[in-house]
Design a protein around this motif. Structure first.
Motif, PDB file in Angstrom:
ATOM      1  N   PRO A  96      30.248  31.228  29.760  1.00  0.00           N
ATOM      2  CA  PRO A  96      29.373  30.055  29.676  1.00  0.00           C
ATOM      3  C   PRO A  96      28.614  30.010  28.352  1.00  0.00           C
ATOM      4  CG  PRO A  96      28.958  31.345  31.672  1.00  0.00           C
ATOM      5  CD  PRO A  96      29.800  32.183  30.763  1.00  0.00           C
ATOM      6  N   VAL A  97      28.357  28.797  27.886  1.00  0.00           N
ATOM      7  CA  VAL A  97      27.483  28.599  26.741  1.00  0.00           C
ATOM      8  C   VAL A  97      26.066  28.399  27.286  1.00  0.00           C
ATOM      9  CG1 VAL A  97      26.993  27.176  24.706  1.00  0.00           C
ATOM     10  CG2 VAL A  97      29.356  27.510  25.456  1.00  0.00           C
ATOM     11  N   VAL A  98      25.128  29.185  26.738  1.00  0.00           N
ATOM     12  CA  VAL A  98      23.742  29.095  27.216  1.00  0.00           C
ATOM     13  C   VAL A  98      22.800  28.937  26.022  1.00  0.00           C
ATOM     14  CG1 VAL A  98      24.168  30.475  29.288  1.00  0.00           C
ATOM     15  CG2 VAL A  98      23.422  31.616  27.192  1.00  0.00           C
ATOM     16  N   SER A  99      21.632  28.366  26.325  1.00  0.00           N
ATOM     17  CA  SER A  99      20.636  28.202  25.266  1.00  0.00           C
ATOM     18  C   SER A  99      19.293  28.781  25.686  1.00  0.00           C
ATOM     19  CB  SER A  99      20.521  26.721  24.891  1.00  0.00           C
ATOM     20  OG  SER A  99      20.324  25.950  26.048  1.00  0.00           O
ATOM     21  N   ALA A 102      16.776  32.894  30.431  1.00  0.00           N
ATOM     22  CA  ALA A 102      16.749  32.844  31.901  1.00  0.00           C
ATOM     23  C   ALA A 102      18.141  32.558  32.457  1.00  0.00           C
ATOM     24  CB  ALA A 102      15.749  31.785  32.369  1.00  0.00           C
ATOM     25  N   LEU A 103      18.807  31.532  31.908  1.00  0.00           N
ATOM     26  CA  LEU A 103      20.138  31.190  32.428  1.00  0.00           C
ATOM     27  C   LEU A 103      21.141  32.309  32.102  1.00  0.00           C
ATOM     28  CD1 LEU A 103      21.909  29.179  33.932  1.00  0.00           C
ATOM     29  CD2 LEU A 103      22.347  28.019  31.758  1.00  0.00           C
ATOM     30  N   ALA A 104      20.993  32.918  30.922  1.00  0.00           N
ATOM     31  CA  ALA A 104      21.885  34.021  30.547  1.00  0.00           C
ATOM     32  C   ALA A 104      21.820  35.137  31.596  1.00  0.00           C
ATOM     33  CB  ALA A 104      21.506  34.550  29.165  1.00  0.00           C
ATOM     34  N   ALA A 117      25.767  32.376  23.067  1.00  0.00           N
ATOM     35  CA  ALA A 117      24.350  32.018  22.888  1.00  0.00           C
ATOM     36  C   ALA A 117      24.285  30.989  21.769  1.00  0.00           C
ATOM     37  CB  ALA A 117      23.545  33.260  22.533  1.00  0.00           C
ATOM     38  N   GLU A 118      23.951  29.750  22.121  1.00  0.00           N
ATOM     39  CA  GLU A 118      24.065  28.649  21.161  1.00  0.00           C
ATOM     40  C   GLU A 118      22.696  28.121  20.747  1.00  0.00           C
ATOM     41  OE1 GLU A 118      27.037  25.041  21.388  1.00  0.00           O
ATOM     42  OE2 GLU A 118      25.067  24.440  22.078  1.00  0.00           O
ATOM     43  N   GLY A 119      22.379  28.260  19.477  1.00  0.00           N
ATOM     44  CA  GLY A 119      21.124  27.753  18.940  1.00  0.00           C
ATOM     45  C   GLY A 119      21.173  26.261  18.681  1.00  0.00           C
ATOM     46  N   GLY A 207      16.312  14.260  28.761  1.00  0.00           N
ATOM     47  CA  GLY A 207      16.517  15.644  29.214  1.00  0.00           C
ATOM     48  C   GLY A 207      17.820  16.223  28.680  1.00  0.00           C
ATOM     49  N   HIS A 208      18.550  15.442  27.877  1.00  0.00           N
ATOM     50  CA  HIS A 208      19.814  15.925  27.309  1.00  0.00           C
ATOM     51  C   HIS A 208      19.839  15.641  25.817  1.00  0.00           C
ATOM     52  CE1 HIS A 208      21.182  16.665  31.327  1.00  0.00           C
ATOM     53  NE2 HIS A 208      20.780  15.457  31.655  1.00  0.00           N
ATOM     54  N   PRO A 209      19.044  16.420  25.067  1.00  0.00           N
ATOM     55  CA  PRO A 209      18.999  16.191  23.626  1.00  0.00           C
ATOM     56  C   PRO A 209      20.348  16.475  22.969  1.00  0.00           C
ATOM     57  CG  PRO A 209      17.809  18.191  24.221  1.00  0.00           C
ATOM     58  CD  PRO A 209      18.220  17.543  25.500  1.00  0.00           C
TER      59      PRO A 209
HETATM   60  O1  TUI Z   1      27.657  21.600  25.922  1.00  0.00           O
HETATM   61  C1  TUI Z   1      27.458  21.728  24.743  1.00  0.00           C
HETATM   62  N1  TUI Z   1      27.585  20.730  23.839  1.00  0.00           N
HETATM   63  C2  TUI Z   1      27.882  19.431  24.175  1.00  0.00           C
HETATM   64  S1  TUI Z   1      28.230  18.840  25.721  1.00  0.00           S
HETATM   65  C3  TUI Z   1      28.345  17.305  25.129  1.00  0.00           C
HETATM   66  S2  TUI Z   1      28.676  15.914  26.099  1.00  0.00           S
HETATM   67  C4  TUI Z   1      27.241  15.609  26.996  1.00  0.00           C
HETATM   68  N2  TUI Z   1      27.294  14.575  27.806  1.00  0.00           N
HETATM   69  C5  TUI Z   1      26.239  14.279  28.573  1.00  0.00           C
HETATM   70  C6  TUI Z   1      25.098  15.019  28.552  1.00  0.00           C
HETATM   71  C7  TUI Z   1      25.020  16.066  27.725  1.00  0.00           C
HETATM   72  C8  TUI Z   1      26.111  16.371  26.930  1.00  0.00           C
HETATM   73  C9  TUI Z   1      28.152  17.302  23.806  1.00  0.00           C
HETATM   74  N3  TUI Z   1      27.895  18.483  23.292  1.00  0.00           N
HETATM   75  N4  TUI Z   1      27.062  22.919  24.237  1.00  0.00           N
HETATM   76  C10 TUI Z   1      26.856  24.039  25.076  1.00  0.00           C
HETATM   77  C11 TUI Z   1      25.476  24.075  25.596  1.00  0.00           C
HETATM   78  N5  TUI Z   1      25.163  24.143  26.850  1.00  0.00           N
HETATM   79  N6  TUI Z   1      24.374  24.059  24.857  1.00  0.00           N
HETATM   80  C12 TUI Z   1      23.324  24.141  25.698  1.00  0.00           C
HETATM   81  C13 TUI Z   1      23.842  24.206  26.963  1.00  0.00           C
HETATM   82  C14 TUI Z   1      23.166  24.315  28.206  1.00  0.00           C
HETATM   83  C15 TUI Z   1      22.001  23.612  28.465  1.00  0.00           C
HETATM   84  C16 TUI Z   1      21.363  23.716  29.696  1.00  0.00           C
HETATM   85  C17 TUI Z   1      23.694  25.119  29.198  1.00  0.00           C
HETATM   86  C18 TUI Z   1      23.068  25.223  30.399  1.00  0.00           C
HETATM   87  C19 TUI Z   1      21.914  24.532  30.653  1.00  0.00           C
HETATM   88  O2  TUI Z   1      21.264  24.756  31.815  1.00  0.00           O
HETATM   89  C20 TUI Z   1      21.262  23.838  32.837  1.00  0.00           C
HETATM   90  C21 TUI Z   1      20.981  24.535  34.150  1.00  0.00           C
HETATM   91  O3  TUI Z   1      21.599  24.091  35.132  1.00  0.00           O
HETATM   92  O4  TUI Z   1      20.224  25.496  34.160  1.00  0.00           O
END
Ligand code: TUI
Length: 297
Positions: A96-99, A102-104, A117-119, A207-209
């Motif tokens: 999984p990709v995490v940021s 806590a989720l990690a 781990a994605e900055g 909520g989805h930057p």
């Molecule tokens: O996923 C990405 N990059 C993306 S996905 C995307 S398309 C999109 N469409 C709708 C809404 C949002 C995106 C374009 N680019 N990178 C991996 C990534 N995942 N970065 C951060 C996260 C992440 C963020 C929150 C992973 C888990 C998370 O936790 C949610 C939870 O359920 O705890």
């Protein structure tokens, strides 16, 4: 890397010694199956598929990946916990990709094989932390390999990530300008022209930057956000815009998701050359790293 990392790019990366990843985004399951089969025609080496967990087709896509026995799955934009037992029972590695830390930790307790781990330097959906503070915190918190992502462009980035304790790196933006990347040429040109401050994060109120290259669409977002427009209005503005950019080449009103290293991308190169440059660059730097050590008594 939805609409960006297709079978052609993923296979080229795997052929060159990396682990190519097909970005499945919000694509339907049949498209994903087609991409997996196409990648298999192009390379005998392992490759992976990234699953965007907010896709309306996520359940069906996971089913396809199980049936096709794809060796590696990475996930983004959510928590893949509920899919883990089935994927792992099938012998599929889940990364999984995490940021966040806590989720990690939660995912490692569920048994994932590794983490990315994605900055927030990266393109697309981003968290809040930069790569430099995020990676060592996750490395310290878990006992699985951690792959660093966000802001990594060349050998300097790979060497730095290894020093932070990462086992490797994930790179997206530089590969958007790989010869084998099938995105519209107008997007490649926009990345090559980009300067240091040409990316911006929009969509925070939803909520989805998302980090994108500045254009007419990002300015419309900024305008709506500055007057606190309803989230539905922001979401409506974003619908279908990633494909419009990447496939149709609408670099004005499309969502050109790309990372801060866009400013460092200066040319279109084969994937093999990109990987060679990154690996050789890091090896050279690390072989000279001893010069920083001052003799102590
Ligand atoms: O996923 C990405 N990059 C993306 S996905 C995307 S398309 C999109 N469409 C709708 C809404 C949002 C995106 C374009 N680019 N990178 C991996 C990534 N995942 N970065 C951060 C996260 C992440 C963020 C929150 C992973 C888990 C998370 O936790 C949610 C939870 O359920 O705890």
């Amino acid at each position: 890397m939805a609409w960006v990392s297709t079978a052609e790019l993923a296979a080229a990366v795997s052929e060159a010694g990396g682990l190519g990843i097909i970005g499945s985004g919000q694509a339907p399951p049949d498209w994903v199956r087609g991409q997996v089969r196409r990648a298999r025609e192009l390379t005998a080496r392992p490759f992976g598929v990234n699953v965007m967990l907010r896709s309306p087709f996520v359940d069906a896509v996971m089913q396809v990946l199980l049936e096709e026995r794809v060796p590696v799955i990475t996930t983004g934009a959510g928590n893949p916990g509920k899919y883990l037992p089935d994927l792992q029972a099938a012998g599929i590695r889940v990364i999984p990709v995490v940021s966040s830390v806590a989720l990690a930790k939660r995912l490692v307790r569920s048994g994932v094989d590794a983490l990315v781990a994605e900055g927030m330097e990266s393109g697309g959906h981003v968290g809040e932390l930069g790569t430099l503070p995020l990676v060592p915190q996750i490395v310290d918190a878990v006992n699985v390999p951690v792959i660093a992502a966000g802001g990594i462009f060349d050998g300097r980035g790979l060497a730095a990530a290894l020093m932070l304790g990462a086992a490797g790196v994930q790179m997206g933006t530089r590969f958007m300008c790989a010869t084998e990347c099938t995105i519209h040429p107008a997007v490649k040109e926009m990345i090559i022209r980009a300067k240091d401050r040409d990316t911006v994060v929009t969509g925070r109120p939803t909520g989805h930057p998302v980090r994108v290259l500045r254009n007419k669409l990002s300015r419309q977002f900024e305008e709506l956000e500055s007057r606190c427009a309803p989230v539905e209005e922001l979401e409506k503005l974003g619908t279908g815009r990633l494909k419009a950019a990447m496939v149709d080449g609408d670099v004005e009103y499309g969502s050109v998701m790309a990372g801060q290293v866009s400013a460092m991308v200066r040319e279109i190169q084969p994937a093999r050359e990109i990987i060679r440059d990154v690996v050789r660059g890091a090896a050279e730097l690390l072989s000279r790293a001893g010069q920083w050590v001052v003799a102590r008594e």
